[in-house]
Design a protein around this motif. Structure first.
Motif, PDB file in Angstrom:
ATOM      1  N   TYR A   1      -0.996   7.645   7.360  1.00 37.24           N
ATOM      2  CA  TYR A   1      -1.518   7.187   6.069  1.00 37.24           C
ATOM      3  C   TYR A   1      -2.752   6.302   6.269  1.00 37.24           C
ATOM      4  O   TYR A   1      -3.782   6.524   5.638  1.00 37.24           O
ATOM      5  CB  TYR A   1      -0.441   6.427   5.288  1.00 37.24           C
ATOM      6  N   ILE A   2      -2.638   5.333   7.179  1.00 36.35           N
ATOM      7  CA  ILE A   2      -3.772   4.401   7.297  1.00 36.35           C
ATOM      8  C   ILE A   2      -4.985   5.053   7.950  1.00 36.35           C
ATOM      9  O   ILE A   2      -6.106   4.603   7.757  1.00 36.35           O
ATOM     10  CB  ILE A   2      -3.391   3.105   8.063  1.00 36.35           C
ATOM     11  N   THR A   3      -4.762   6.116   8.648  1.00 34.43           N
ATOM     12  CA  THR A   3      -5.923   6.802   9.191  1.00 34.43           C
ATOM     13  C   THR A   3      -6.433   7.858   8.220  1.00 34.43           C
ATOM     14  O   THR A   3      -7.350   8.603   8.534  1.00 34.43           O
ATOM     15  CB  THR A   3      -5.581   7.477  10.529  1.00 34.43           C
TER      16      THR A   3
ATOM     17  N   ALA B   1      -6.449  -4.504   4.548  1.00 33.60           N
ATOM     18  CA  ALA B   1      -6.731  -5.033   5.881  1.00 33.60           C
ATOM     19  C   ALA B   1      -7.531  -6.321   5.796  1.00 33.60           C
ATOM     20  O   ALA B   1      -7.306  -7.267   6.543  1.00 33.60           O
ATOM     21  CB  ALA B   1      -7.492  -3.990   6.692  1.00 33.60           C
TER      22      ALA B   1
ATOM     23  N   MET C   1      -7.191   0.747   1.589  1.00 34.58           N
ATOM     24  CA  MET C   1      -6.674   0.216   2.857  1.00 34.58           C
ATOM     25  C   MET C   1      -7.581  -0.831   3.460  1.00 34.58           C
ATOM     26  O   MET C   1      -7.129  -1.780   4.070  1.00 34.58           O
ATOM     27  CB  MET C   1      -6.459   1.344   3.845  1.00 34.58           C
TER      28      MET C   1
ATOM     29  N   PHE D   1       4.143  -0.965   3.527  1.00 36.97           N
ATOM     30  CA  PHE D   1       3.715   0.405   3.271  1.00 36.97           C
ATOM     31  C   PHE D   1       4.855   1.166   2.617  1.00 36.97           C
ATOM     32  O   PHE D   1       5.940   1.301   3.171  1.00 36.97           O
ATOM     33  CB  PHE D   1       3.292   1.070   4.594  1.00 36.97           C
TER      34      PHE D   1
ATOM     35  N   ILE E   1       0.842  -1.190   0.000  1.00 36.78           N
ATOM     36  CA  ILE E   1       0.000   0.000   0.000  1.00 36.78           C
ATOM     37  C   ILE E   1       0.879   1.242   0.000  1.00 36.78           C
ATOM     38  O   ILE E   1       2.094   1.160   0.222  1.00 36.78           O
ATOM     39  CB  ILE E   1      -0.948   0.046   1.219  1.00 36.78           C
TER      40      ILE E   1
ATOM     41  N   THR F   1      -0.197  -7.746   8.762  1.00 42.53           N
ATOM     42  CA  THR F   1      -1.234  -6.756   8.477  1.00 42.53           C
ATOM     43  C   THR F   1      -1.901  -6.226   9.733  1.00 42.53           C
ATOM     44  O   THR F   1      -2.039  -5.025   9.933  1.00 42.53           O
ATOM     45  CB  THR F   1      -2.278  -7.384   7.544  1.00 42.53           C
TER      46      THR F   1
ATOM     47  N   THR G   1       3.106   5.931   8.866  1.00 44.30           N
ATOM     48  CA  THR G   1       2.209   4.827   8.569  1.00 44.30           C
ATOM     49  C   THR G   1       0.846   5.090   9.187  1.00 44.30           C
ATOM     50  O   THR G   1      -0.189   4.953   8.535  1.00 44.30           O
ATOM     51  CB  THR G   1       2.781   3.509   9.130  1.00 44.30           C
ATOM     52  N   GLU G   2       0.891   5.484  10.430  1.00 46.66           N
ATOM     53  CA  GLU G   2      -0.370   5.753  11.122  1.00 46.66           C
ATOM     54  C   GLU G   2      -1.142   6.860  10.406  1.00 46.66           C
ATOM     55  O   GLU G   2      -2.337   6.749  10.163  1.00 46.66           O
ATOM     56  CB  GLU G   2      -0.078   6.166  12.572  1.00 46.66           C
TER      57      GLU G   2
ATOM     58  N   THR H   1       1.590  -6.625   5.234  1.00 44.06           N
ATOM     59  CA  THR H   1       1.424  -5.385   4.490  1.00 44.06           C
ATOM     60  C   THR H   1       2.751  -4.643   4.454  1.00 44.06           C
ATOM     61  O   THR H   1       3.443  -4.546   5.467  1.00 44.06           O
ATOM     62  CB  THR H   1       0.362  -4.484   5.139  1.00 44.06           C
TER      63      THR H   1
ATOM     64  N   PHE I   1      -1.791  -2.347  10.900  1.00 39.68           N
ATOM     65  CA  PHE I   1      -2.996  -1.533  10.904  1.00 39.68           C
ATOM     66  C   PHE I   1      -3.447  -1.124  12.311  1.00 39.68           C
ATOM     67  O   PHE I   1      -4.181  -0.164  12.462  1.00 39.68           O
ATOM     68  CB  PHE I   1      -4.143  -2.261  10.185  1.00 39.68           C
TER      69      PHE I   1
END
Ligand code: ADP
Ligand code: MG
Lengths: 408, 295, 319
Positions: free
Chosen positions: B289-291, B249, B245, B257, B77, B274, B286-287, B255, B278
């Motif tokens: 991006y995934i949020t 997940a 995402m 990133f 991702i 993963t 990373t945080e 995963t 996540f």
């Protein structure tokens, strides 16, 4: 404010005038095409005044016209009207009994009646000034009959060349064109498509390949007569043992052709249209979606497997369309073939790639160059044949192109 | 159903704290549950080592070290243009189809560097198949779409059987079994994509690379592809690029990133299981991006 | 600690059912592929050979020719008369320039007007009808145009200007018909250039209150100028190399004249006439037409290269 208005008027008027000029130019282009075609039709059809040595009506026996006379009577007419020497010669060529009636009838018409075109009128005059023409015939050619003639006839297509315009046909030229183009296709199609595949699918972007590409683009702009000189120097002269057929032992009565043969002509035209075929095929190959190549390579296909199974099947109608257009260019080419050494007069059918040749455009050129009016007429008829050939090829290209566009 | 289960798993595992280094030292995590053990079986299908990928002199991906677990789903991702596709295509040398692309570093497959000069990219791609973002079936019959790859790969068995088995494997058999001679292009987008998967598994690769395989599809077709990936992971190693995402997940075991580093070169920011990545990412980016704070 | 679950390692030789595959990734010797690639490369190489062949053959004979005739005489002598040993290319070159200039006087304004009409004024439907018609015009063999020049254009000129003014063979008639022949070429290349001008430029112009004509002439045309110039240059090259029309209609026999209504033989016309007759290799006649050919090749090639340069510059502006 009013000044502004006037200015605007002038500007609009100028716009109007110029738009009409642009439109007139376009009309002129179309008009040129129409006039060109009409000019040809004008010569290919029209009245002719024909004078006979002996009026066919005078040859009737017991008031049976010669069209219906029996074979024996026709032979008798021949015997009466031609010299004894000619009669004997004809008989020794083939005895009268063995000849068909039609053949003897033709001989009577040719040798006894001997119709000759003494004057021709173009189509335009024939349609609109009939009365004047009839008066003119009556005044100037009292013994002549007036007849509307299409110079383009079935016989015209099937008779070989002749020194006399009204007996000449394009059979030799059509066969010559056919043979020449066949060689051209055999030579240029595989090479052209191969080169296009190489440039599009194999060639990396290095200096050599860029040179090849630029070179092809430049070759497409070289005047066709230069290709004729190349053909003369390479195929006719340097490769004479090959192009005359000598190394194949194929030397027959046409041996005098030396290297001036169908194969030399075909390969010269092949070199001429090679750049066009390559460029057109490259366009067709470029149009194949890249996703197909990716799918193929992604499955472990080799380059050739990808090309053969995916690129070519999807590009083929585009390649063929481009090739047909290139070939129709070759069919109409004249100058390089004159230089390579088209024969000025042959009456026999070409027998193969090592025969002497003439082609339809060459024939048109030679007839056009003659000052006599009848040769203009048969040149026009030959042009109609040539244009019909090109038209059908272009129709084929359009059909292919439409099929292709629908599929993608 | 399956999705629920995945999320159930995830909830359960949320409590487990994992040392991010366990990827480098997988043997050290024997204290974990049985499932965790399966997830890190120390069996790598393919590994990138110091991999840099360029387009001419533009560095698209910088110095990637990445070990892909066999028979697992690994998601890649990252924000658009960070080099996900470029990275994925490096695994079977598909980048080479772009004349300007070149790579520095190693990609080890069975311990062998696939970028070694004597390696044949054709052989690599026969073992590492690929599914593309836009479904791209050949303009041939459905049957031929599957059979063609097998044939050029030298398949000697029963072709009808292989076609059926592959189409079943791609969960599309029931939909196409009565029209195998119709063009592959006559199918819907989702069906086309499953056909592409079928033709890929017909050549029995080790690894299947998927570049946003569902991004051109509707949600139902997407769900089918995701379910299918789960089934396939029993038999194949799957590496999937996605910008979705949720999807990463839902479907992946691991995963990676990627993020845009300096000079717009893509870098591997974080790589983990993963659920770990996540729920408890090691890095702030990373945080973010995934949020959904960027990308 | 050992693994509790056995997973078959992929690092063994995999022989899947029906596939005979090892882990050997080394390059296979694919003989067919190599042979095919070589053949395809050779096919591409033929084009190089063609160029080399043209340059070599033309130069070789030209060298023979120039060993007998000095370059200075070739370019400055005012007569071309092989029987008398006169080999000055001026009369031939002059005739070529006469026909080409006449042709360009016809083709440039006409072609450009048509291009402007098609790209700026005509509805899409109209241009979808007009363009194929122009293509037909471009597809007609030049020998047919030659016939047209001799049997239509010349009589037309003679009836308008008088039979004592216009000879049966003359460069004007040939030039006009060459012009008609290259109209489609000029118009289609110019139209491509005009259509490539971004819409935004036109809209900006209309936005400033310019009329359609002003937009076309003052905005679009200048923006497309290098494409149009390139089209003109290619057209000139085509006119110079045109052969059959001049061979049929311009007259046989070199003639240094500036009167377009008199017969004069062009370079191409001369090559055709000489090579159409009985020509023995190694004669100076044979050598001389190759010298003319080399000169012709050099001119047309230079023009084509210049036009490609111009087009490339044009592309750089808009891409
Ligand atoms: N064929 C190519 N030629 C040049 N640059 C490319 C090419 N493909 C991708 N790139 C560049 O490489 C970078 C990464 O692209 P890509 O791998 O497609 O990103 P992603 O898949 O993450 O969106 C981008 O900056 C892109 O512009
Ligand atoms: Mg991508």
């Amino acid at each position: 404010m009013s000044e502004f208005k006037a200015n605007l008027d002038i500007r609009h008027r100028a716009g109007h005038i110029w738009r009409n000029i642009f439109r007139a130019s376009t009309v002129f282009g179309i008009l040129a095409l129409i006039v060109l075609l009409l000019n040809i039709a004008n010569s290919a059809f029209g009245y002719v005044a024909i004078e006979n040595d002996i009026n066919p009506a005078d040859l009737a026996i017991n008031s049976i016209p010669i069209e219906q006379l029996h074979q024996v009577d026709l032979v008798w007419i021949l015997e009466q009207n031609v010299s004894a020497g000619l009669f004997r010669r004809l008989e020794s060529e083939m005895p009268w009994e063995e000849r068909a009636r039609e053949e003897i009838y033709d001989l009577v018409v040719e040798r006894v009646v001997n119709p000759q075109v003494v004057h021709t009128w173009p189509l335009g005059g024939s349609l609109f000034h009939r009365a004047e023409i009839q008066a003119e015939v009556a005044a100037k050619f009292p013994g002549a009959t007036l007849e509307f003639r299409s110079w383009l006839t079935g016989d015209f297509l099937t008779t070989p060349q002749s020194p006399e315009a009204d007996r000449a046909g394009v059979r030799t030229a059509i066969l010559g064109s056919g043979w020449t183009i066949a060689i051209t296709i055999l030579f240029a199609f595989p090479l052209g498509v191969g080169a296009a595949i190489y440039l599009e699918e194999y060639a990396s972007d290095n200096r050599l390949n860029r040179v090849i590409q630029t070179n092809i683009n430049n070759l497409a702009g070289v005047p066709s007569i230069i290709y004729g000189m190349l053909g003369l120097a390479i195929f006719v002269r340097a490769l004479e043992p090959f192009t005359s057929g000598a190394i194949f032992g194929a030397v027959d009565d046409t041996a005098t052709a030396s290297g001036r043969t169908i194969i030399s002509a075909g390969m010269t035209l092949g070199l001429l249209i090679l750049p066009l075929i390559i460029i057109n095929a490259q366009e067709a190959i470029k149009a194949v979606p890249n996703s197909l190549r990716q799918a193929s390579y992604g499955m472990g296909a080799t380059r050739w497997q990808t090309v053969w199974h995916h690129v070519l099947p999807n590009a083929i109608s585009g390649i063929l369309t481009g090739t047909i257009l290139a070939i129709s260019r070759a069919i109409g080419e004249t100058a390089p073939l004159v230089v390579v050494g088209a024969s000025t007069f042959i009456t026999f059918d070409p027998e193969g790639p090592f025969s002497k040749f003439t082609t339809l455009p060459i024939q048109i050129y030679q007839w056009t160059a003659r000052p006599q009016a009848e040769f203009r007429n048969i040149a026009a008829a030959a042009i109609l044949v040539l244009l019909a050939m090109l038209l059908s090829m272009n129709a084929a290209a359009v059909v292919l192109r439409n099929r292709y566009n629908r599929k993608i | 159903m399956r999705i629920e289960r995945i999320f159930a798993d995830k909830n359960k595992k949320r409590k487990i704290r994992v040392d991010p280094l366990n990827l480098c030292h997988p043997r050290s995590n024997h204290a974990q549950s049985k499932r965790e053990l399966i997830m890190t079986n120390n069996n790598y299908a393919i590994e990138a080592r110091g991999l840099n990928i360029y387009y001419d002199d533009f560095l698209a991906v910088r110095d990637v070290n990445l070990k892909i677990e066999a028979r697992k789903i690994t998601a890649i991702i990252g924000p658009s243009g960070c080099g996900k596709s470029t990275m994925l295509r490096a695994f079977n040398r598909m980048n080479e189809l772009v004349p300007s692309a070149w790579a520095k570093g190693e990609v080890l497959y069975h311990g062998e560097n696939i970028y070694a000069p004597d390696v044949d990219p054709v052989e690599v791609r026969r073992r590492i198949g690929m599914v593309f973002q836009k479904p791209n079936p050949f303009p041939k019959s459905i049957y031929e779409n599957v059979a063609w790859g097998a044939r050029i790969n030298g398949y000697r068995g029963n072709m009808d059987e292989l076609v059926e088995q592959s189409l079943r494997g791609a969960a599309i058999w029931d939909e196409v079994k009565d029209k195998l001679d119709q063009s592959g292009l006559s199918l819907s987008g989702g069906q086309q994509q499953r056909l592409c998967i079928a033709r890929t598994i017909a050549i029995k690769p080790d690894i299947i690379l998927m570049d946003e395989p569902a991004s051109a599809l509707d949600p139902i077709a997407t769900l089918k592809i995701e379910e299918l990936m789960h089934e396939l992971s029993k038999e194949f190693t799957i590496i999937v690029v996605t910008h979705n995402m949720q999807q990463a997940a839902r479907v992946s075991d691991f995963t990676a990133f990627f993020n845009l580093g300096e000079d717009r070169a893509g870098v591997l920011e974080e790589y983990d299981k993963t659920n770990k990545l996540f729920t408890n990412p090691a890095k702030q980016t990373t945080e973010d991006y995934i949020t959904g704070r960027f990308g | 600690m050992t693994q509790q679950i056995e997973i078959p390692s992929p690092s063994t030789t995999t022989i899947e059912a029906g596939y005979n595959r090892t882990n050997d990734l080394r390059k296979r010797r694919r003989l067919g592929e190599t042979v095919i690639q070589t053949l395809l490369f050779l096919a591409g190489g033929i084009s190089i050979l063609t160029t080399v062949g043209i340059v070599y053959e033309l130069s070789k004979e030209s060298v023979h020719f120039l060993s007998q005739v000095s370059l200075i005489e070739f370019f400055t002598h005012a007569k071309w008369n092989p029987q008398l040993g006169n080999f000055g290319i001026l009369p031939l070159l002059n005739a070529t320039l006469m026909t080409s200039t006449t042709a360009m006087l016809v083709a440039l304004p006409m072609g450009l007007s048509i291009a402007i009409y098609l790209s700026e004024y005509a509805t899409p439907k109209a241009s979808s009808i007009l363009k194929p018609i122009l293509e037909v015009l471009a597809g007609i063999p030049t020998v047919v145009y030659g016939y047209f020049a001799l049997t239509f254009m010349t009589p037309l000129l003679r009836s308008v200007l008088g039979k004592d003014v216009v000879e049966i063979y003359n460069t004007a008639s040939a030039g006009i018909v060459i012009g008609i022949l290259i109209i489609p070429m000029v118009s289609s290349m110019s139209e491509d250039a005009l259509s490539a001008v971004p819409r935004a430029l036109r809209e900006a112009s209309y936005g400033l209150g310019a009329t359609k004509l002003e937009t076309a002439i003052k905005v679009v045309l200048p923006a497309a100028i290098s494409g149009i110039v390139a089209a003109f240059i290619v057209a000139i090259s085509r006119a110079i190399g045109e052969t059959m029309i001049v061979a049929i209609a311009a007259g046989a026999g070199p003639n240094l004249t500036f009167n377009p209504f008199l017969p004069a033989e062009t370079m191409t016309g001369h090559i055709v006439r000489i090579s159409g007759g009985d020509l023995s290799y190694n004669s100076i006649d044979y050598n001389s037409i190759f010298a003319i050919g080399l000169f012709l090749f050099f001119i047309t090639l230079s023009l084509n290269i210049i036009s490609q340069r111009v087009v490339r510059r044009f592309r750089e502006v808009y891409e």
